[in-house]
Design a protein around this motif. Structure first.
Motif, PDB file in Angstrom:
ATOM      1  N   UNK A  32       0.618  -1.201  -0.154  1.00  0.00           N
ATOM      2  CA  UNK A  32       0.030  -0.124  -0.041  1.00  0.00           C
ATOM      3  C   UNK A  32       0.776   1.249  -0.018  1.00  0.00           C
ATOM      4  N   UNK A  33       2.039   1.280  -0.194  1.00  0.00           N
ATOM      5  CA  UNK A  33       2.975   2.383   0.016  1.00  0.00           C
ATOM      6  C   UNK A  33       2.628   3.535  -1.068  1.00  0.00           C
ATOM      7  N   UNK A  34       2.492   3.120  -2.424  1.00  0.00           N
ATOM      8  CA  UNK A  34       2.065   4.012  -3.421  1.00  0.00           C
ATOM      9  C   UNK A  34       0.617   4.802  -3.186  1.00  0.00           C
ATOM     10  N   UNK A  35      -0.203   3.717  -2.803  1.00  0.00           N
ATOM     11  CA  UNK A  35      -1.554   4.441  -2.394  1.00  0.00           C
ATOM     12  C   UNK A  35      -1.496   5.385  -1.300  1.00  0.00           C
ATOM     13  N   UNK A  36      -0.905   5.010  -0.460  1.00  0.00           N
ATOM     14  CA  UNK A  36      -0.710   5.987   0.888  1.00  0.00           C
ATOM     15  C   UNK A  36      -0.019   7.196   0.421  1.00  0.00           C
ATOM     16  N   UNK A  37       0.965   7.252  -0.243  1.00  0.00           N
ATOM     17  CA  UNK A  37       1.590   8.638  -0.650  1.00  0.00           C
ATOM     18  C   UNK A  37       0.785   9.199  -1.476  1.00  0.00           C
ATOM     19  N   UNK A  38       0.111   8.535  -2.535  1.00  0.00           N
ATOM     20  CA  UNK A  38      -0.928   9.307  -3.428  1.00  0.00           C
ATOM     21  C   UNK A  38      -2.062   9.837  -2.660  1.00  0.00           C
ATOM     22  N   UNK A  39      -2.465   9.010  -1.655  1.00  0.00           N
ATOM     23  CA  UNK A  39      -3.744   9.751  -0.739  1.00  0.00           C
ATOM     24  C   UNK A  39      -3.165  10.966  -0.183  1.00  0.00           C
TER      25      UNK A  39
END
Length: 126
Positions: A32-39
């Motif tokens: 979920x790293x990318x989703x978290x930073x994108x969010x």
């Protein structure tokens, strides 16, 4: 005084903009790293939009309230973030930089191991 405050505020926002995604990437699970930073970036963009609307609405007011209200509203997320940082776990990079890596690997009841388990889950995720 206003210019000095703006310089300090600009420095703090720049620092937070570069540190927060790194911290999120360190403590987030790889899935979920990318989703978290994108969010996080998406939330910042929505916050900027809302602040523009608040400032536009306050521009029709007369007196000092037209700029004090937006400044006061900016403090609400800052206070929430400041209080929330007190319960955030230390990142694995911080633990290793402070020589606590060996400590949490060999002591099963250490607070550092609990901190990493809380971030990564309590299973065999090491």
């Amino acid at each position: 005084m206003l210019v000095v405050g703006r310089v300090i505020s600009g420095y703090a926002v720049g620092l937070a903009s570069s540190v927060v995604p790194v911290y999120q990437s360190e403590i987030a699970a790889p899935a979920i790293r990318g989703r978290l930073v994108s969010f996080q970036q998406w939330s910042i963009t929505w916050g900027i939009l809302l602040q523009y609307f608040v400032q536009f609405g306050c521009s029709y007011m007369n007196g000092a309230a037209s700029f004090r209200i937006p400044w006061g509203l900016q403090m609400i997320p800052a206070i929430i973030l400041s209080l929330g940082m007190l319960i955030f776990p230390e990142s694995p990079r911080w633990l290793i930089d402070h020589g606590r890596c060996v400590y949490f690997l060999y002591t099963s009841n250490s607070s550092d191991l609990y901190s990493l388990q809380r971030v990564r889950g309590f299973g065999d995720s090491f």
